[in-house]
Design a protein around this motif. Structure first.
Motif, PDB file in Angstrom:
ATOM      1  N   VAL A  14      20.964  -0.912  -9.890  1.00  0.00           N
ATOM      2  CA  VAL A  14      19.542  -1.266  -9.933  1.00  0.00           C
ATOM      3  C   VAL A  14      19.004  -1.117 -11.347  1.00  0.00           C
ATOM      4  O   VAL A  14      18.292  -2.000 -11.862  1.00  0.00           O
ATOM      5  CB  VAL A  14      18.745  -0.391  -8.947  1.00  0.00           C
ATOM      6  CG1 VAL A  14      17.244  -0.534  -9.192  1.00  0.00           C
ATOM      7  CG2 VAL A  14      19.075  -0.779  -7.515  1.00  0.00           C
ATOM      8  N   LEU A  15      19.325  -0.012 -11.998  1.00  0.00           N
ATOM      9  CA  LEU A  15      18.848   0.208 -13.369  1.00  0.00           C
ATOM     10  C   LEU A  15      19.417  -0.838 -14.323  1.00  0.00           C
ATOM     11  O   LEU A  15      18.726  -1.299 -15.241  1.00  0.00           O
ATOM     12  CB  LEU A  15      19.219   1.613 -13.836  1.00  0.00           C
ATOM     13  CG  LEU A  15      18.506   2.766 -13.110  1.00  0.00           C
ATOM     14  CD1 LEU A  15      19.064   4.107 -13.571  1.00  0.00           C
ATOM     15  CD2 LEU A  15      17.004   2.705 -13.361  1.00  0.00           C
ATOM     16  N   LEU A 126      16.994   4.747  -3.661  1.00  0.00           N
ATOM     17  CA  LEU A 126      17.193   3.507  -4.415  1.00  0.00           C
ATOM     18  C   LEU A 126      15.874   2.763  -4.594  1.00  0.00           C
ATOM     19  O   LEU A 126      15.585   2.243  -5.688  1.00  0.00           O
ATOM     20  CB  LEU A 126      18.210   2.630  -3.680  1.00  0.00           C
ATOM     21  CG  LEU A 126      18.620   1.327  -4.379  1.00  0.00           C
ATOM     22  CD1 LEU A 126      20.099   1.040  -4.173  1.00  0.00           C
ATOM     23  CD2 LEU A 126      17.801   0.147  -3.844  1.00  0.00           C
ATOM     24  N   LEU A 127      15.052   2.713  -3.541  1.00  0.00           N
ATOM     25  CA  LEU A 127      13.768   2.026  -3.639  1.00  0.00           C
ATOM     26  C   LEU A 127      12.805   2.763  -4.554  1.00  0.00           C
ATOM     27  O   LEU A 127      12.012   2.140  -5.268  1.00  0.00           O
ATOM     28  CB  LEU A 127      13.156   1.861  -2.248  1.00  0.00           C
ATOM     29  CG  LEU A 127      13.918   0.918  -1.314  1.00  0.00           C
ATOM     30  CD1 LEU A 127      13.374   1.016   0.105  1.00  0.00           C
ATOM     31  CD2 LEU A 127      13.835  -0.526  -1.804  1.00  0.00           C
ATOM     32  N   GLY A 132      10.071   2.936  -9.542  1.00  0.00           N
ATOM     33  CA  GLY A 132       9.790   3.691 -10.762  1.00  0.00           C
ATOM     34  C   GLY A 132      10.177   2.922 -12.007  1.00  0.00           C
ATOM     35  O   GLY A 132       9.441   2.905 -13.006  1.00  0.00           O
ATOM     36  N   ALA A 133      11.347   2.264 -11.958  1.00  0.00           N
ATOM     37  CA  ALA A 133      11.772   1.452 -13.104  1.00  0.00           C
ATOM     38  C   ALA A 133      10.801   0.302 -13.327  1.00  0.00           C
ATOM     39  O   ALA A 133      10.473  -0.049 -14.474  1.00  0.00           O
ATOM     40  CB  ALA A 133      13.185   0.917 -12.868  1.00  0.00           C
ATOM     41  N   GLY A 134      10.306  -0.284 -12.234  1.00  0.00           N
ATOM     42  CA  GLY A 134       9.326  -1.356 -12.365  1.00  0.00           C
ATOM     43  C   GLY A 134       8.041  -0.873 -13.004  1.00  0.00           C
ATOM     44  O   GLY A 134       7.448  -1.574 -13.831  1.00  0.00           O
ATOM     45  N   PHE A 167       9.320 -10.577 -11.265  1.00  0.00           N
ATOM     46  CA  PHE A 167       9.974  -9.315 -10.911  1.00  0.00           C
ATOM     47  C   PHE A 167       8.941  -8.224 -10.657  1.00  0.00           C
ATOM     48  O   PHE A 167       9.031  -7.487  -9.677  1.00  0.00           O
ATOM     49  CB  PHE A 167      10.929  -8.869 -12.019  1.00  0.00           C
ATOM     50  CG  PHE A 167      11.160  -7.385 -12.032  1.00  0.00           C
ATOM     51  CD1 PHE A 167      11.869  -6.779 -11.013  1.00  0.00           C
ATOM     52  CD2 PHE A 167      10.623  -6.583 -13.038  1.00  0.00           C
ATOM     53  CE1 PHE A 167      12.056  -5.387 -10.993  1.00  0.00           C
ATOM     54  CE2 PHE A 167      10.798  -5.211 -13.032  1.00  0.00           C
ATOM     55  CZ  PHE A 167      11.518  -4.605 -12.001  1.00  0.00           C
ATOM     56  N   LEU A 168       7.950  -8.104 -11.557  1.00  0.00           N
ATOM     57  CA  LEU A 168       6.956  -7.039 -11.426  1.00  0.00           C
ATOM     58  C   LEU A 168       6.167  -7.145 -10.128  1.00  0.00           C
ATOM     59  O   LEU A 168       5.625  -6.143  -9.654  1.00  0.00           O
ATOM     60  CB  LEU A 168       6.003  -7.073 -12.622  1.00  0.00           C
ATOM     61  CG  LEU A 168       6.580  -6.587 -13.951  1.00  0.00           C
ATOM     62  CD1 LEU A 168       5.617  -6.869 -15.097  1.00  0.00           C
ATOM     63  CD2 LEU A 168       6.915  -5.107 -13.881  1.00  0.00           C
ATOM     64  N   ALA A 169       6.114  -8.340  -9.554  1.00  0.00           N
ATOM     65  CA  ALA A 169       5.434  -8.479  -8.264  1.00  0.00           C
ATOM     66  C   ALA A 169       6.146  -7.673  -7.178  1.00  0.00           C
ATOM     67  O   ALA A 169       5.500  -7.226  -6.214  1.00  0.00           O
ATOM     68  CB  ALA A 169       5.350  -9.949  -7.869  1.00  0.00           C
TER      69      ALA A 169
END
Length: 422
Positions: A14-15, A126-127, A132-134, A167-169
């Motif tokens: 994911v990262l 994971l979510l 958090g990464a978003g 993606f940010l959505a």
């Protein structure tokens, strides 16, 4: 590798998707041809899968989502047929065509491996990492936007502001849906999630991406429709309204950014005339659609190959998702790919249960948003977007199964922060 190996690798995957690192392929005549860090992590997951199966001498594979998996293979099979036809007609496009076709099967492999390791991955964690990464990407996007003089569209790890915005959505919808579902039981956690969603929402606006805004607006509308009886609609709508208001403040300080969303209106010779970037995008999509239909009539059955349609002189692709697929794969491929996305959407919708609502709702909303934004780009078929789409789908399905007791009734809630609505 330890028993927690799959979990660690999926978190790393994911990262590696969100914070992409690319290694270009110099021998292929395409700016998009590269090996990404996510490819290497996925290879490590596949190697782990093979080693464990060899050690156990057991190759049985149980798929919790068989229908979407089958449609992945059906659509991919037609892409191979289209590739073969394209190679016969134009051998010079074989390399690029083959690489994009392989990308489709790479997403399929991830989908299968995620199902195979589903019970050994902490999908809540994971979510949380994904969201958090978003948020980190969103904050970076906003800071770069407000700290840059003039008009600059930032990209922040995504190499394209439109792809960044769509993606940010996803983290925006995940955070807002989670917050709206937990506001009564865990108000502090819900407010933190809503704040993260607001950051992502503001970042979408700051990118100046019409595709991102369409994805977000359509996604929020679908979220409300699918869950208005069980989520706090007031928090959801209020959070979105606050984000839009903050985005409006940002737009007023960046007139050129505002011009990307709103056309310029003027009166000429007694008539109303629209101009500016906002209007130009509409006209250009119309012209690209006409061009695509003309190309499709030349190869109506097999198309030109996946991602191999002739390029327009001024843009990289035909830039309308639906006509891109029609030109690339022909009418048969268009129907198959359309059915594939409808199957994915149905899979998200049926995952919605009392104990698992936020994740499948956000996933379905994001997918609808991506398809709505398809009028301005091929976002639904971008590999990085599809990687996250299938992971969210597997997560939604796994959280639903964990929330059900063997009798089929809801099980006991999990401890700590969770994307389930216990």
């Amino acid at each position: 590798m330890t028993a927690r190996g799959p979990h660690a690798l999926f978190l790393l995957f994911v990262l590696s998707v969100v914070f992409s690192v690319q290694f270009p392929l110099p021998l292929v005549a395409s700016q998009y041809a590269s090996v990404n860090l996510s490819d290497l992590v996925l290879l490590a997951i596949a190697v782990l899968f093979v080693l464990e199966r060899l050690r156990a001498d057991d190759w049985r594979l149980s798929l919790s989502l068989p229908s979407p998996t089958a449609w992945f293979l059906v659509a991919g099979g037609w892409m191979v047929v289209s590739l073969a036809a394209a190679v016969v007609r134009s051998p010079d496009v074989a390399a690029v065509n083959a690489l994009w076709t392989l990308k489709w099967f790479e997403v399929t492999v991830l989908f299968v491996l995620a199902q195979a390791f589903a019970d050994r991955v902490d999908w809540n964690a994971l979510l949380v990492v994904l969201s958090g990464a978003g948020v980190v990407v969103a904050v970076t996007t906003v800071v770069r936007t407000v700290s840059t003089s003039g008009f600059t569209r930032v990209t922040v790890f995504w190499h394209n502001p439109n792809t960044l915005a769509v993606f940010l959505a996803l983290p925006a919808l995940l955070c807002l849906a989670h917050g709206a579902g937990r506001i009564r039981e865990r108000p502090l956690e819900a407010l933190v999630a809503a704040l993260g969603g607001l950051c992502c929402l503001l970042a979408v606006v700051s990118t100046g991406s019409r595709s991102g805004l369409i994805t977000l607006v359509a996604g929020v509308a679908v979220t409300v429709v699918l869950s208005y009886r069980r989520l706090s609609v007031s928090l959801l709508v209020g959070g979105v309204g606050t984000g839009i208001a903050a985005g409006g403040v940002l737009l007023t300080t960046r007139p050129k950014l505002l011009g990307r969303f709103l056309p310029t209106i003027a009166f000429r010779d007694g008539t109303i005339v629209f101009s500016g970037p906002g209007t130009g995008a509409i006209y250009s999509r119309y012209e690209l659609t006409r061009k695509a239909l003309g190309l499709w009539t030349d190869r109506p059955v097999f198309g030109y190959g996946w991602f191999a349609s002739p390029e327009n002189p001024t843009v990289s692709f035909l830039d309308v998702f639906y006509t891109q697929v029609l030109v690339d794969l022909g009418l048969v491929g268009f129907v198959l790919v359309g059915a594939f996305y409808l199957v994915l959407l149905r899979a998200f919708v049926v995952q919605r249960t009392t104990t698992s609502l936020a994740v499948p709702t956000a996933g379905a909303a994001w997918l609808v948003g991506l398809l709505a934004a398809g009028i301005g780009g091929g976002h639904p078929r971008i590999p990085r977007i599809m990687f996250l789409l299938v992971l969210v789908l597997v997560a939604a399905n796994r959280l639903r199964l964990r929330g059900m007791a063997p009798s089929g009734r809801p099980g006991r809630p999990s401890r700590g922060r969770s994307f389930r609505n216990d």
